[in-house]
Enzyme design. Structure first.
Site, PDB file in Angstrom:
ATOM      1  N   ASP A  73       0.866  -1.173   0.000  1.00 37.73           N
ATOM      2  CA  ASP A  73       0.000   0.000   0.000  1.00 37.73           C
ATOM      3  C   ASP A  73       0.905   1.227   0.000  1.00 37.73           C
ATOM      4  O   ASP A  73       1.854   1.300   0.775  1.00 37.73           O
ATOM      5  CB  ASP A  73      -0.854  -0.061   1.277  1.00 37.73           C
ATOM      6  CG  ASP A  73      -1.748   1.139   1.434  1.00 37.73           C
ATOM      7  OD1 ASP A  73      -1.352   2.042   2.207  1.00 37.73           O
ATOM      8  OD2 ASP A  73      -2.807   1.183   0.822  1.00 37.73           O
ATOM      9  N   ILE A  74       0.632   2.175  -0.866  1.00 32.38           N
ATOM     10  CA  ILE A  74       1.394   3.422  -0.864  1.00 32.38           C
ATOM     11  C   ILE A  74       0.844   4.275   0.272  1.00 32.38           C
ATOM     12  O   ILE A  74      -0.313   4.705   0.224  1.00 32.38           O
ATOM     13  CB  ILE A  74       1.286   4.166  -2.204  1.00 32.38           C
ATOM     14  CG1 ILE A  74       1.798   3.275  -3.341  1.00 32.38           C
ATOM     15  CG2 ILE A  74       2.067   5.484  -2.151  1.00 32.38           C
ATOM     16  CD1 ILE A  74       1.532   3.836  -4.720  1.00 32.38           C
ATOM     17  N   ASN A  81      -2.155  13.012  -3.567  1.00 30.78           N
ATOM     18  CA  ASN A  81      -3.157  13.581  -4.484  1.00 30.78           C
ATOM     19  C   ASN A  81      -3.552  14.989  -4.062  1.00 30.78           C
ATOM     20  O   ASN A  81      -3.672  15.885  -4.902  1.00 30.78           O
ATOM     21  CB  ASN A  81      -4.408  12.692  -4.535  1.00 30.78           C
ATOM     22  CG  ASN A  81      -4.250  11.519  -5.471  1.00 30.78           C
ATOM     23  OD1 ASN A  81      -3.441  11.549  -6.388  1.00 30.78           O
ATOM     24  ND2 ASN A  81      -5.013  10.480  -5.230  1.00 30.78           N
ATOM     25  N   ASP A  90      -1.355   9.756 -10.168  1.00 26.24           N
ATOM     26  CA  ASP A  90      -1.368   8.730 -11.213  1.00 26.24           C
ATOM     27  C   ASP A  90       0.052   8.352 -11.623  1.00 26.24           C
ATOM     28  O   ASP A  90       0.363   7.178 -11.841  1.00 26.24           O
ATOM     29  CB  ASP A  90      -2.135   9.224 -12.444  1.00 26.24           C
ATOM     30  CG  ASP A  90      -3.635   9.296 -12.228  1.00 26.24           C
ATOM     31  OD1 ASP A  90      -4.133   8.812 -11.177  1.00 26.24           O
ATOM     32  OD2 ASP A  90      -4.322   9.854 -13.110  1.00 26.24           O
ATOM     33  N   GLU A 116      -4.610   2.282  -4.222  1.00 24.21           N
ATOM     34  CA  GLU A 116      -3.168   2.506  -4.171  1.00 24.21           C
ATOM     35  C   GLU A 116      -2.427   1.253  -3.711  1.00 24.21           C
ATOM     36  O   GLU A 116      -1.316   1.320  -3.219  1.00 24.21           O
ATOM     37  CB  GLU A 116      -2.830   3.698  -3.266  1.00 24.21           C
ATOM     38  CG  GLU A 116      -3.055   3.492  -1.794  1.00 24.21           C
ATOM     39  CD  GLU A 116      -4.463   3.825  -1.315  1.00 24.21           C
ATOM     40  OE1 GLU A 116      -4.652   3.819  -0.100  1.00 24.21           O
ATOM     41  OE2 GLU A 116      -5.352   4.079  -2.125  1.00 24.21           O
TER      42      GLU A 116
END
Length: 199
Positions: A73-74, A81, A90, A116
């Site tokens: 997971d980021i 964002n 993105d 993500e």
């Protein structure tokens, strides 16, 4: 003479039919790829990951071999964002996806698991192998620099888990809620980390 004409007509008909049939098969292959590919990352999509994981678990059970699943997971992706914009978000996803794609074997299947979250199915891999793969990916992401619109590089943090798929099956071991809860409990969030808790 009549046989030669019949043969020539049959050959001509076969040639005329072969082109549209070949076109149909090419279209079918293209549509299949599109149905199994995440359009943003060009990795496998969730459906393709689920199908491949089910197949690999069945295969591993039949042959008594291993299969593992690594998911990452980021961290703080929403803040990326919010701070840099969705285009940069993105690009971050595409960059992390490229790391996954480049860091695994040809027989492995990397894919976008969710928003993500990037995952990889690792056939023939035990927990130690999954951990090594996750650690290799973690190091590559740690070195990754994504520049936001000519500004400063975006700092990327990855929390991940590598685990063998257990005896209860894919859905019990890897349900959405369970994966998210295990990633959220990983010690050392806010820094790149690899964990094999829950295995």
């Amino acid at each position: 003479f009549a046989a030669a004409i019949t043969l020539a007509l049959a050959a001509g008909l076969a040639t005329r039919l072969a082109r549209p049939v070949a076109r149909v098969f090419a279209d079918l292959a293209r549509l299949t790829r599109q149905a199994q590919t995440d359009s943003l990352t060009n990795l496998a999509n969730r459906r393709a990951l689920d199908e491949r994981l089910d197949d690999e678990v069945d295969h591993a059970r039949r042959l008594g071999t291993n299969v593992a699943f690594v998911i990452a997971d980021i961290d703080n992706f929403k803040s990326i964002n919010d701070r840099y914009g969705h285009q940069t978000g993105d690009e971050v996803l595409r960059a992390v996806a490229r790391v996954f794609a480049d860091a695994v074997r040809e027989l492995d299947l990397p894919g976008r698991y969710g928003g993500e979250e990037i995952a990889v199915v690792l056939p023939g891999t035990n927990l130690a192998g999954a951990r090594n793969t996750a650690e290799r990916i973690r190091k590559l992401v740690d070195d990754l620099r994504v520049v936001a619109g000519g500004a400063n590089p975006v700092d990327l943090l990855l929390a991940g888990q590598g685990r063998p798929v257990g005896k209860h099956g894919v859905r019990d071991d890897l349900g959405d809620r369970g994966v998210r809860e295990r990633i959220a409990r990983i010690p050392g969030r806010e820094r790149n980390t690899v964990d094999d808790h829950g295995s």
